[in-house]
Design a protein around this motif. Structure first.
Motif, PDB file in Angstrom:
ATOM      1  N   ALA A  98       0.831  -1.207   0.000  1.00 52.99           N
ATOM      2  CA  ALA A  98       0.000   0.000   0.000  1.00 52.99           C
ATOM      3  C   ALA A  98       0.862   1.252   0.000  1.00 52.99           C
ATOM      4  CB  ALA A  98      -0.921  -0.014   1.215  1.00 52.99           C
ATOM      5  N   TRP A  99       0.207   2.387  -0.223  1.00 53.86           N
ATOM      6  CA  TRP A  99       0.913   3.666  -0.190  1.00 53.86           C
ATOM      7  C   TRP A  99       1.623   3.825   1.152  1.00 53.86           C
ATOM      8  CZ3 TRP A  99      -3.216   7.681  -2.249  1.00 53.86           C
ATOM      9  CH2 TRP A  99      -3.599   7.316  -3.549  1.00 53.86           C
ATOM     10  N   GLY A 100       2.880   4.242   1.105  1.00 50.11           N
ATOM     11  CA  GLY A 100       3.638   4.478   2.324  1.00 50.11           C
ATOM     12  C   GLY A 100       4.259   3.231   2.923  1.00 50.11           C
ATOM     13  N   VAL A 101       3.998   2.060   2.356  1.00 51.79           N
ATOM     14  CA  VAL A 101       4.578   0.809   2.847  1.00 51.79           C
ATOM     15  C   VAL A 101       5.820   0.485   2.018  1.00 51.79           C
ATOM     16  CG1 VAL A 101       4.196  -1.680   3.140  1.00 51.79           C
ATOM     17  CG2 VAL A 101       2.347  -0.060   3.623  1.00 51.79           C
ATOM     18  N   GLU A 102       6.862   0.028   2.670  1.00 54.29           N
ATOM     19  CA  GLU A 102       8.099  -0.303   1.972  1.00 54.29           C
ATOM     20  C   GLU A 102       7.829  -1.297   0.839  1.00 54.29           C
ATOM     21  OE1 GLU A 102      11.142   0.860   2.329  1.00 54.29           O
ATOM     22  OE2 GLU A 102      10.626   2.221   3.985  1.00 54.29           O
ATOM     23  N   LYS A 103       8.470  -1.042  -0.293  1.00 54.33           N
ATOM     24  CA  LYS A 103       8.285  -1.919  -1.453  1.00 54.33           C
ATOM     25  C   LYS A 103       8.773  -3.338  -1.177  1.00 54.33           C
ATOM     26  CE  LYS A 103       6.569   1.392  -3.910  1.00 54.33           C
ATOM     27  NZ  LYS A 103       5.096   1.410  -4.134  1.00 54.33           N
ATOM     28  N   THR A 104       9.632  -3.478  -0.177  1.00 58.74           N
ATOM     29  CA  THR A 104      10.167  -4.801   0.153  1.00 58.74           C
ATOM     30  C   THR A 104       9.228  -5.591   1.066  1.00 58.74           C
ATOM     31  OG1 THR A 104      11.362  -3.793   2.008  1.00 58.74           O
ATOM     32  CG2 THR A 104      12.563  -4.050  -0.084  1.00 58.74           C
ATOM     33  N   PHE A 105       8.107  -4.977   1.446  1.00 55.80           N
ATOM     34  CA  PHE A 105       7.167  -5.661   2.339  1.00 55.80           C
ATOM     35  C   PHE A 105       6.671  -6.943   1.691  1.00 55.80           C
ATOM     36  CE2 PHE A 105       2.644  -6.353   3.496  1.00 55.80           C
ATOM     37  CZ  PHE A 105       2.828  -6.712   4.820  1.00 55.80           C
ATOM     38  N   SER A 106       6.673  -8.031   2.443  1.00 57.01           N
ATOM     39  CA  SER A 106       6.212  -9.321   1.932  1.00 57.01           C
ATOM     40  C   SER A 106       4.707  -9.454   2.143  1.00 57.01           C
ATOM     41  CB  SER A 106       6.944 -10.468   2.639  1.00 57.01           C
ATOM     42  OG  SER A 106       6.357 -11.705   2.297  1.00 57.01           O
ATOM     43  N   VAL A 107       3.952  -9.397   1.046  1.00 58.26           N
ATOM     44  CA  VAL A 107       2.499  -9.532   1.172  1.00 58.26           C
ATOM     45  C   VAL A 107       2.125 -10.929   1.674  1.00 58.26           C
ATOM     46  CG1 VAL A 107       1.874  -7.756  -0.502  1.00 58.26           C
ATOM     47  CG2 VAL A 107       2.352 -10.079  -1.303  1.00 58.26           C
ATOM     48  N   LEU A 108       2.994 -11.917   1.433  1.00 62.35           N
ATOM     49  CA  LEU A 108       2.697 -13.272   1.910  1.00 62.35           C
ATOM     50  C   LEU A 108       2.718 -13.366   3.436  1.00 62.35           C
ATOM     51  CD1 LEU A 108       4.506 -15.723  -0.545  1.00 62.35           C
ATOM     52  CD2 LEU A 108       2.049 -15.425  -0.208  1.00 62.35           C
ATOM     53  N   SER A 109       3.342 -12.386   4.085  1.00 66.03           N
ATOM     54  CA  SER A 109       3.358 -12.390   5.547  1.00 66.03           C
ATOM     55  C   SER A 109       1.957 -12.195   6.123  1.00 66.03           C
ATOM     56  CB  SER A 109       4.289 -11.294   6.075  1.00 66.03           C
ATOM     57  OG  SER A 109       3.783  -9.996   5.760  1.00 66.03           O
ATOM     58  N   LEU A 110       1.021 -11.762   5.277  1.00 71.46           N
ATOM     59  CA  LEU A 110      -0.362 -11.529   5.722  1.00 71.46           C
ATOM     60  C   LEU A 110      -1.220 -12.788   5.658  1.00 71.46           C
ATOM     61  CD1 LEU A 110      -0.962  -8.108   3.919  1.00 71.46           C
ATOM     62  CD2 LEU A 110      -0.477  -8.464   6.346  1.00 71.46           C
ATOM     63  N   LEU A 111      -0.647 -13.882   5.171  1.00 73.62           N
ATOM     64  CA  LEU A 111      -1.425 -15.114   5.023  1.00 73.62           C
ATOM     65  C   LEU A 111      -2.118 -15.539   6.325  1.00 73.62           C
ATOM     66  CD1 LEU A 111      -2.262 -17.253   2.962  1.00 73.62           C
ATOM     67  CD2 LEU A 111      -0.191 -18.526   3.535  1.00 73.62           C
ATOM     68  N   PRO A 112      -1.418 -15.532   7.473  1.00 75.57           N
ATOM     69  CA  PRO A 112      -2.098 -15.929   8.717  1.00 75.57           C
ATOM     70  C   PRO A 112      -3.257 -15.005   9.095  1.00 75.57           C
ATOM     71  CG  PRO A 112       0.293 -15.970   9.000  1.00 75.57           C
ATOM     72  CD  PRO A 112       0.023 -15.271   7.701  1.00 75.57           C
ATOM     73  N   LYS A 113      -3.260 -13.772   8.581  1.00 75.66           N
ATOM     74  CA  LYS A 113      -4.317 -12.828   8.912  1.00 75.66           C
ATOM     75  C   LYS A 113      -5.563 -13.010   8.043  1.00 75.66           C
ATOM     76  CE  LYS A 113      -1.421  -9.108  10.789  1.00 75.66           C
ATOM     77  NZ  LYS A 113      -1.104  -7.651  10.708  1.00 75.66           N
ATOM     78  N   ILE A 114      -5.370 -13.494   6.801  1.00 72.94           N
ATOM     79  CA  ILE A 114      -6.547 -13.631   5.943  1.00 72.94           C
ATOM     80  C   ILE A 114      -7.167 -15.026   5.999  1.00 72.94           C
ATOM     81  CG2 ILE A 114      -5.709 -11.826   4.391  1.00 72.94           C
ATOM     82  CD1 ILE A 114      -5.201 -13.989   2.289  1.00 72.94           C
ATOM     83  N   LEU A 115      -6.392 -16.013   6.426  1.00 74.02           N
ATOM     84  CA  LEU A 115      -6.949 -17.369   6.485  1.00 74.02           C
ATOM     85  C   LEU A 115      -8.169 -17.482   7.404  1.00 74.02           C
ATOM     86  CD1 LEU A 115      -3.792 -19.677   6.344  1.00 74.02           C
ATOM     87  CD2 LEU A 115      -5.459 -19.192   4.539  1.00 74.02           C
ATOM     88  N   PRO A 116      -8.196 -16.789   8.550  1.00 73.08           N
ATOM     89  CA  PRO A 116      -9.415 -16.851   9.379  1.00 73.08           C
ATOM     90  C   PRO A 116     -10.658 -16.332   8.658  1.00 73.08           C
ATOM     91  CG  PRO A 116      -7.575 -16.049  10.679  1.00 73.08           C
ATOM     92  CD  PRO A 116      -7.111 -16.067   9.257  1.00 73.08           C
ATOM     93  N   ILE A 117     -10.490 -15.342   7.763  1.00 73.30           N
ATOM     94  CA  ILE A 117     -11.638 -14.838   7.007  1.00 73.30           C
ATOM     95  C   ILE A 117     -12.117 -15.905   6.031  1.00 73.30           C
ATOM     96  CG2 ILE A 117     -12.529 -12.971   5.587  1.00 73.30           C
ATOM     97  CD1 ILE A 117     -11.423 -12.070   8.308  1.00 73.30           C
ATOM     98  N   TYR A 118     -11.170 -16.528   5.345  1.00 72.07           N
ATOM     99  CA  TYR A 118     -11.546 -17.624   4.443  1.00 72.07           C
ATOM    100  C   TYR A 118     -12.268 -18.730   5.219  1.00 72.07           C
ATOM    101  CZ  TYR A 118      -9.197 -16.096   0.143  1.00 72.07           C
ATOM    102  OH  TYR A 118      -8.846 -15.423  -1.005  1.00 72.07           O
ATOM    103  N   LYS A 119     -11.795 -19.004   6.426  1.00 72.51           N
ATOM    104  CA  LYS A 119     -12.429 -20.048   7.239  1.00 72.51           C
ATOM    105  C   LYS A 119     -13.878 -19.666   7.554  1.00 72.51           C
ATOM    106  CE  LYS A 119     -11.794 -22.744  11.478  1.00 72.51           C
ATOM    107  NZ  LYS A 119     -10.956 -22.967  12.679  1.00 72.51           N
ATOM    108  N   GLU A 120     -14.111 -18.391   7.838  1.00 69.52           N
ATOM    109  CA  GLU A 120     -15.482 -17.934   8.089  1.00 69.52           C
ATOM    110  C   GLU A 120     -16.365 -18.145   6.871  1.00 69.52           C
ATOM    111  OE1 GLU A 120     -16.471 -14.283  10.352  1.00 69.52           O
ATOM    112  OE2 GLU A 120     -14.315 -13.895  10.280  1.00 69.52           O
ATOM    113  N   VAL A 121     -15.826 -17.803   5.706  1.00 71.47           N
ATOM    114  CA  VAL A 121     -16.597 -17.951   4.465  1.00 71.47           C
ATOM    115  C   VAL A 121     -16.938 -19.421   4.225  1.00 71.47           C
ATOM    116  CG1 VAL A 121     -16.618 -17.558   1.973  1.00 71.47           C
ATOM    117  CG2 VAL A 121     -15.502 -15.897   3.482  1.00 71.47           C
ATOM    118  N   VAL A 122     -15.932 -20.284   4.370  1.00 65.71           N
ATOM    119  CA  VAL A 122     -16.137 -21.716   4.159  1.00 65.71           C
ATOM    120  C   VAL A 122     -17.170 -22.265   5.143  1.00 65.71           C
ATOM    121  CG1 VAL A 122     -15.039 -23.985   4.323  1.00 65.71           C
ATOM    122  CG2 VAL A 122     -13.894 -22.130   3.110  1.00 65.71           C
ATOM    123  N   SER A 123     -17.076 -21.860   6.397  1.00 66.48           N
ATOM    124  CA  SER A 123     -18.018 -22.327   7.413  1.00 66.48           C
ATOM    125  C   SER A 123     -19.440 -21.898   7.089  1.00 66.48           C
ATOM    126  CB  SER A 123     -17.618 -21.794   8.799  1.00 66.48           C
ATOM    127  OG  SER A 123     -16.367 -22.313   9.188  1.00 66.48           O
TER     128      SER A 123
END
Length: 222
Positions: A168-193
């Motif tokens: 996102a704007w203001g975030v270092e270009k080297t930021f690993s978007v994959l580091s957010l995987l543990p944060k979005i998996l609970p949302i996917y779990k809600e959808v699946v449930s």
């Protein structure tokens, strides 16, 4: 032999969705008018596939803009400049992310791989607060079921979603978007449930990034 189709053109045989969207954006028709056209198109599409004898019919492949943007809405990953205050994401925020408005710029649009289709690029960073903010997948599954059609809900998989994103704007270009995987998996779990509770027995996850030669850490994330 069982048959399956991964998706279906959603614009309509006479480009009904295109004209309905343009009318809504120009203020010539209401949100209810747009929703009516869209519901009629979905019903017609499901009916055509059912009558063609397709056993596994997809749902949640309809979109007002693109399926990556739909996933951004599902995850509540709205950039702060759009002043979203939580709750179910409606047309105002959804289309502002896609097209901008009088006060803020739209999110970036780029090509879907090497095709002439495009998608709205998610803007992510370490401070994004994800939440289940669009129940579209469940709503459309129930809608099809109401027409007597059992469907396979389709979701863009979490790894592809993240790898199609950018810092996102203001975030270092080297930021690993994959580091957010543990944060979005609970949302996917809600959808699946929620889909399971509604009666879905098969949910399809699309991970199109797997067509590419991925680094080992990306494969490990998958």
């Amino acid at each position: 032999m069982a048959s399956h189709i991964v998706g279906y053109p959603r614009m309509g045989p006479k480009r009904e969705l295109k004209f309905a969207l343009e009318s809504f954006w120009d203020g010539k028709s209401s949100a209810e008018d747009l929703q009516k056209v869209s519901a009629d198109l979905r019903s017609s599409i499901w009916k055509q596939m059912s009558e063609a004898g397709i056993k596994y019919i997809p749902s949640n492949t309809f979109s007002y803009y693109d399926q990556v943007l739909d996933t951004t809405a599902m995850l509540g990953a709205v950039p702060p400049r759009f002043n979203w205050n939580g709750g179910e994401i409606g047309f105002d925020v959804y289309f502002s992310m896609a097209r901008g408005n009088a006060s803020v710029l739209a999110m970036e649009m780029t090509k879907w791989f090497d095709t002439n289709y495009h998608f709205i690029v998610p803007e992510l960073g370490p401070d994004v607060k994800f939440s289940y903010a669009s129940h579209k997948a469940v709503t459309e599954y129930k809608e099809a079921k109401g027409h007597g059609v059992e469907t396979v809900p389709v979701l863009i998989g979490p790894v592809s979603y993240l790898l199609l994103s950018k810092p996102a704007w203001g975030v270092e270009k080297t930021f690993s978007v994959l580091s957010l995987l543990p944060k979005i998996l609970p949302i996917y779990k809600e959808v699946v449930s929620e889909l399971k509770a509604a009666g879905a027995s098969w949910i399809q996850f699309d991970e199109p990034l797997l067509v590419m030669d991925l680094d080992s850490h990306k494969l490990q994330a998958f």
